[in-house]
Design an enzyme around this catalytic site. Structure first.
Site, PDB file in Angstrom:
ATOM      1  N   SER A   7       0.844  -1.197   0.000  1.00 42.24           N
ATOM      2  CA  SER A   7       0.000   0.000   0.000  1.00 42.24           C
ATOM      3  C   SER A   7       0.875   1.240   0.000  1.00 42.24           C
ATOM      4  CB  SER A   7      -0.903   0.015   1.236  1.00 42.24           C
ATOM      5  OG  SER A   7      -1.397   1.322   1.427  1.00 42.24           O
ATOM      6  N   HIS A  32      -1.589  -1.400  -3.994  1.00 40.66           N
ATOM      7  CA  HIS A  32      -2.826  -1.005  -3.307  1.00 40.66           C
ATOM      8  C   HIS A  32      -2.837   0.519  -3.127  1.00 40.66           C
ATOM      9  CE1 HIS A  32      -6.184  -1.887  -0.467  1.00 40.66           C
ATOM     10  NE2 HIS A  32      -5.679  -0.922   0.290  1.00 40.66           N
ATOM     11  N   ASP A  34      -4.942   3.663  -1.480  1.00 34.82           N
ATOM     12  CA  ASP A  34      -5.971   4.010  -0.493  1.00 34.82           C
ATOM     13  C   ASP A  34      -6.523   5.402  -0.764  1.00 34.82           C
ATOM     14  OD1 ASP A  34      -6.065   1.756   1.385  1.00 34.82           O
ATOM     15  OD2 ASP A  34      -3.936   2.214   1.649  1.00 34.82           O
ATOM     16  N   MET A  36      -8.972   8.306   0.376  1.00 37.62           N
ATOM     17  CA  MET A  36      -9.695   8.788   1.574  1.00 37.62           C
ATOM     18  C   MET A  36     -10.148  10.227   1.347  1.00 37.62           C
ATOM     19  SD  MET A  36      -7.143   7.400   4.532  1.00 37.62           S
ATOM     20  CE  MET A  36      -6.421   5.760   4.456  1.00 37.62           C
ATOM     21  N   HIS A  65      -8.818   1.071  -3.184  1.00 32.92           N
ATOM     22  CA  HIS A  65      -9.674   0.897  -2.007  1.00 32.92           C
ATOM     23  C   HIS A  65     -10.330   2.241  -1.709  1.00 32.92           C
ATOM     24  CE1 HIS A  65      -9.550   0.071   2.671  1.00 32.92           C
ATOM     25  NE2 HIS A  65     -10.779   0.203   2.211  1.00 32.92           N
ATOM     26  N   MET A  67     -12.315   4.694   0.344  1.00 38.11           N
ATOM     27  CA  MET A  67     -12.838   5.037   1.671  1.00 38.11           C
ATOM     28  C   MET A  67     -13.423   6.433   1.554  1.00 38.11           C
ATOM     29  SD  MET A  67      -9.632   3.480   3.783  1.00 38.11           S
ATOM     30  CE  MET A  67      -8.629   3.441   2.304  1.00 38.11           C
ATOM     31  N   MET A 136     -11.144  -5.587   6.648  1.00 45.46           N
ATOM     32  CA  MET A 136     -10.266  -4.609   7.308  1.00 45.46           C
ATOM     33  C   MET A 136      -9.835  -5.177   8.658  1.00 45.46           C
ATOM     34  SD  MET A 136      -9.776  -2.065   5.342  1.00 45.46           S
ATOM     35  CE  MET A 136      -8.765  -1.155   6.508  1.00 45.46           C
ATOM     36  N   ASP A 174      -6.460  -6.245   5.041  1.00 42.92           N
ATOM     37  CA  ASP A 174      -5.819  -4.925   4.989  1.00 42.92           C
ATOM     38  C   ASP A 174      -5.699  -4.347   6.395  1.00 42.92           C
ATOM     39  OD1 ASP A 174      -4.978  -2.373   4.357  1.00 42.92           O
ATOM     40  OD2 ASP A 174      -6.753  -1.837   3.191  1.00 42.92           O
TER      41      ASP A 174
HETATM   42  C1  DX5 Z   1      -5.890   1.848   6.128  1.00 48.29           C
HETATM   43  C2  DX5 Z   1      -5.609   1.421   4.716  1.00 48.29           C
HETATM   44  C3  DX5 Z   1      -4.514   0.452   4.548  1.00 48.29           C
HETATM   45  C4  DX5 Z   1      -3.158   0.868   5.051  1.00 48.29           C
HETATM   46  C5  DX5 Z   1      -2.570  -0.353   5.687  1.00 48.29           C
HETATM   47  O1  DX5 Z   1      -7.072   2.527   6.154  1.00 48.29           O
HETATM   48  O2  DX5 Z   1      -6.756   0.864   4.108  1.00 48.29           O
HETATM   49  O3  DX5 Z   1      -4.412  -0.008   3.205  1.00 48.29           O
HETATM   50  O4  DX5 Z   1      -2.288   1.328   4.050  1.00 48.29           O
HETATM   51  O5  DX5 Z   1      -1.408   0.001   6.291  1.00 48.29           O
HETATM   52  P1  DX5 Z   1      -0.610  -0.952   7.267  1.00 48.29           P
HETATM   53  O6  DX5 Z   1      -0.226  -2.172   6.453  1.00 48.29           O
HETATM   54  O7  DX5 Z   1       0.555  -0.113   7.645  1.00 48.29           O
HETATM   55  O8  DX5 Z   1      -1.507  -1.305   8.404  1.00 48.29           O
HETATM   56 ZN    ZN Z   2      -6.469  -0.084   2.092  1.00 42.28          ZN
END
Ligand code: DX5
Ligand code: ZN
Length: 217
Positions: A7, A32, A34, A36, A65, A67, A136, A174
């Site tokens: 990620s 990956h 993310d 947000m 992903h 969010m 998650m 994740d």
């Molecule tokens: C958190 C994200 C993850 C994040 C995971 O909301 O969805 O993808 O990057 O990070 P680690 O592996 O550091 O927990």
């Molecule tokens: Zn994620």
């Protein structure tokens, strides 16, 4: 084949191209991303333009992903930016079945995401349509958090339902994944592993990818 999905949330964006090349040459399978929006989660990251840039740097497939609130408005933009996998949370989406179809209609693989406190039962009537479920194992919003331990139980429960019904759906996990737990998580039935801090915050990024890959092969 089980897939390791670094990620970029934990990457150094000043050296993103270099770090992407490092994970790619070390054997990472998917990148990956993310997304947000500061509403669905208490953090803001990046949008389709950055995803398109990532896509121009790496040959690897992209796993986006979402969010964000109102993901239906942005699915096409992320697909156009190069997303191969797109996942949406069940928690803020009343019309999850419609969203899954919308993602599939773009040609991307469609995933449904459940937060740590959302029961597997919530997926009952969408599982047969989803290409993957993203479990998650931290509360979404930040990298580097601790693995929520009952996520393993959840994965086992989900795997059992998928097997019993012969659904064509795989499990991704994740949050808080690293060398100490990836093997156990893999044995519980996970096929795709997101790893942020354990890859990009490691001193040796390529070494971290190789170690994690070895543990799931
Ligand atoms: C958190 C994200 C993850 C994040 C995971 O909301 O969805 O993808 O990057 O990070 P680690 O592996 O550091 O927990
Ligand atoms: Zn994620």
């Amino acid at each position: 084949m089980k897939k390791l999905c670094p990620s970029i949330l934990s990457a150094d964006f000043g050296k993103l191209a270099e770090e992407l090349k490092a994970v790619e040459s070390a054997g990472a399978d998917v990148i990956h991303c993310d997304i947000m929006d500061g509403h669905f989660v208490p953090n803001i990251t990046f949008g389709p333009d950055v995803v398109a840039k990532v896509n121009s740097i790496t040959e690897l497939p992209l796993d986006v992903h979402l969010m964000i609130n109102s993901p239906e408005k942005y699915i096409k933009s992320f697909r156009d930016a190069g997303a191969d996998y797109i996942s949406v949370h069940i928690e803020n989406n009343y019309h999850i079945n419609r969203l899954v179809s919308q993602i599939k209609d773009t040609g991307a693989k469609a995933g449904v995401v459940i937060n740590p406190a959302t029961p597997v039962k919530a997926l009952e009537y969408v599982l047969e349509y989803a290409d993957f479920v993203l479990v998650m194992s931290v509360n979404p919003g930040f990298g580097g958090q601790k693995f929520v331990s009952n996520s393993l139980k959840k994965v086992r429960e989900l795997k059992d339902i998928i097997n019993k019904n012969n659904y064509n759906c795989i499990i991704e996990i994740d949050g808080g994944i690293g060398p100490a737990n990836i093997k156990e998580v893999s044995d519980a039935g996970v096929d795709m592993f997101v790893a942020g801090a354990s890859v990009f915050k490691a001193k040796d990024i390529a070494g971290a990818v190789k170690e994690l890959k070895k543990l799931i092969s």
